[in-house]
Design an enzyme around this catalytic site. Structure first.
Site, PDB file in Angstrom:
ATOM      1  CD  GLU A 195      -1.403  -3.699  -3.902  1.00 14.22           C
ATOM      2  OE1 GLU A 195      -0.202  -3.582  -4.216  1.00 14.22           O
ATOM      3  OE2 GLU A 195      -1.783  -3.790  -2.728  1.00 14.22           O
ATOM      4  CB  CYS A 208      -0.994   0.091   1.156  1.00 16.96           C
ATOM      5  SG  CYS A 208      -2.199   1.390   0.853  1.00 16.96           S
TER       6      CYS A 208
END
Length: 235
Positions: free
Chosen positions: A103, A2
DNA sequence: CCAGACGTTGTT
DNA sequence: GTCTGG
DNA sequence: CCAGACGTTGTT
DNA sequence: GTCTGG
């Protein structure tokens, strides 16, 4: 992981995440929130008031605020053992507001990595688990800003990561720890049993989530951190 | 006791 | 500040 | 996390 | 390749 996320939800739907929270100002929609930028959060200290924390933890003992670049994430599995995090897990937990995170995936033969956006199927915002601290610069006057505009007193946060759910595992071996709605109150409480607290740091149920490839047209807006209303392409 | 670290991710 | 290693 | 820079001296 | 800035 993240390392990037988004927050563009309406103020009212963010307020609905935490009982008693009142956000006085309008939050600009943001689609590309990066480390060292301010993030919207609430701390256990006062969950009715939004906290603007700098992403990248600067522990209170840090001599150099640049330690933050190494502290954008904290592994859920080892929080209780790490000197940098242990006390914060006990006493300085926060919830970080988001409505999606990114991502990256690299395709064979392609130069650039492509961002994928992970969100709730409901479209509602949610909360990452975080730890926060207050750092005071000791080397210069407390009333003088740094050259880069940051203040001599900085409240900052780290985003806890955990093992990925099925959806996220197709992209990475970590995912941000998203706190279940039913666990938010506990996470912000003054509970000091870190084993009990840590139970809320599980991978979020994948059946409530979905992901989209960020299309090239959106990618431009994404890079500019501009407002973006173009729908993402489904993978 | 003091000195020194204190962290994660991705990539190779 | 607090823990670990020497 | 990604994107973008990665350097110095002298002159204006 | 690696570091810095956002």
């Amino acid at each position: 992981m993240c390392g990037r996320f988004a927050l563009s939800a309406k103020t009212s739907s963010i307020e609905a995440l935490v009982p008693g929270l009142h956000i006085h100002e309008d939050l600009e929609p943001r689609y590309n929130i990066a480390p060292t930028q301010n993030i919207a959060a609430v701390t256990g200290a006062d969950p009715t008031v939004p906290a603007h924390l700098r992403w990248g933890l600067i522990p209170s003992w840090a001599k150099d605020k640049n330690i933050a670049v190494k502290m954008i994430n904290a592994r859920a599995e080892t929080l209780g053992e790490k000197p940098a995090f242990r006390n914060l897990l006990k006493r300085r937990r926060c919830l970080i507001f988001a409505d999606g995170y990114y991502e990256w995936r690299k395709y064979e033969g392609q130069k650039r990595k492509i961002p994928f956006y992970f969100k709730m199927k409901s479209g509602e915002p949610f909360t990452f688990a975080g730890l926060w601290d207050v750092w005071k610069n000791n080397e210069q006057g407390l009333f003088d800003d740094f050259e880069d505009g940051t203040a001599p007193v900085i409240s900052s946060a780290t985003n806890i990561t955990t093992s990925p759910n099925e959806l996220t595992s197709k992209f990475h071996n970590r995912m941000p720890a998203i706190i279940l709605p039913t666990d938010r109150e506990l996470w912000l409480s003054d509970e000091e049993d870190i084993n009990y607290i840590s139970e809320s740091l599980r991978p979020y149920p994948e059946e409530e989530m979905e992901t989209y490839e960020v299309s090239s047209i959106v990618n431009n807006a994404f890079n500019d951190n501009a407002a973006c209303t173009v729908p993402f392409n489904t993978i």
